[in-house]
Design a protein around this motif. Sequence first.
Motif, PDB file in Angstrom:
ATOM      1  N   GLN A  95      49.913  36.564  44.424  1.00 50.58           N
ATOM      2  CA  GLN A  95      49.864  35.427  43.507  1.00 50.58           C
ATOM      3  C   GLN A  95      48.431  34.946  43.307  1.00 50.58           C
ATOM      4  O   GLN A  95      48.021  34.633  42.187  1.00 50.58           O
ATOM      5  N   ASP A 104      54.767  32.602  33.892  1.00 54.29           N
ATOM      6  CA  ASP A 104      53.644  33.438  33.475  1.00 54.29           C
ATOM      7  C   ASP A 104      53.807  34.895  33.897  1.00 54.29           C
ATOM      8  O   ASP A 104      53.016  35.750  33.507  1.00 54.29           O
ATOM      9  N   VAL A 105      54.835  35.181  34.700  1.00 54.95           N
ATOM     10  CA  VAL A 105      54.993  36.506  35.291  1.00 54.95           C
ATOM     11  C   VAL A 105      55.939  37.370  34.457  1.00 54.95           C
ATOM     12  O   VAL A 105      57.012  36.945  34.046  1.00 54.95           O
ATOM     13  N   LYS A 135      56.052  30.843  37.649  1.00 53.80           N
ATOM     14  CA  LYS A 135      56.865  32.046  37.458  1.00 53.80           C
ATOM     15  C   LYS A 135      57.055  32.365  35.977  1.00 53.80           C
ATOM     16  O   LYS A 135      57.315  33.510  35.615  1.00 53.80           O
ATOM     17  N   LYS A 161      49.799  35.286  31.080  1.00 56.60           N
ATOM     18  CA  LYS A 161      48.887  34.233  30.613  1.00 56.60           C
ATOM     19  C   LYS A 161      47.433  34.617  30.865  1.00 56.60           C
ATOM     20  O   LYS A 161      46.569  34.467  29.999  1.00 56.60           O
ATOM     21  N   GLU A 162      47.146  35.141  32.054  1.00 59.69           N
ATOM     22  CA  GLU A 162      45.775  35.500  32.434  1.00 59.69           C
ATOM     23  C   GLU A 162      45.419  36.944  32.075  1.00 59.69           C
ATOM     24  O   GLU A 162      44.264  37.343  32.216  1.00 59.69           O
ATOM     25  N   ILE A 204      48.473  33.612  39.636  1.00 56.61           N
ATOM     26  CA  ILE A 204      49.815  33.178  39.232  1.00 56.61           C
ATOM     27  C   ILE A 204      50.045  31.753  39.727  1.00 56.61           C
ATOM     28  O   ILE A 204      49.975  31.484  40.915  1.00 56.61           O
ATOM     29  N   ASN A 209      50.533  38.934  35.161  1.00 56.82           N
ATOM     30  CA  ASN A 209      50.352  37.530  34.798  1.00 56.82           C
ATOM     31  C   ASN A 209      50.001  37.552  33.322  1.00 56.82           C
ATOM     32  O   ASN A 209      48.870  37.828  32.938  1.00 56.82           O
ATOM     33  N   LEU A 246      46.375  37.599  41.207  1.00 56.81           N
ATOM     34  CA  LEU A 246      46.699  37.599  39.781  1.00 56.81           C
ATOM     35  C   LEU A 246      46.643  36.203  39.154  1.00 56.81           C
ATOM     36  O   LEU A 246      47.036  36.031  37.999  1.00 56.81           O
TER      37      LEU A 246
END
Length: 150
Positions: free
Chosen positions: A78, A88-89, A86, A117-118, A83, A115, A81
Amino acid sequence: MELETTRFGKIEIKEDEMILFNQGLYGFKNEKKFVILKEEESDFFWLQSSTNSDLAFIVTEPWNYIKYYEFDLNDELQKELNISSKEDVMVINIITVPENPKEMTINLKAPIVINYKERLAKQIILDDERYQIKHRLFYDENNKQVADNA
């Protein structure tokens, strides 16, 4: 940016669509940037390398076929990445399609955690005997349907 691919020809993608695998994928450690190519109406999509036009994997979200599939994301992953939620996963698994499509398999042992979002991802190996590298997607060895929606 324009991406040249073997399967799809030239495609236009945005730089922010790239997903970074800092450690690459198992067997492809030098391949670090991929893009997801998805058609609206399909459970299957492609994980296409942005640097190797020949390298693309058919993938799916596992819960489309394996309802009992579950595992925990440890704190280290987490953090790696980034994070924080959840939501975003995204989890995807590589599909192998042999000559007979009824014999397709899904790699449940080594899911890819993203992830979204990232735009960071990592392929992990699960220490769970229930999950195999070549889990039949639609049929078991006795040719019985095992997927929930097959």
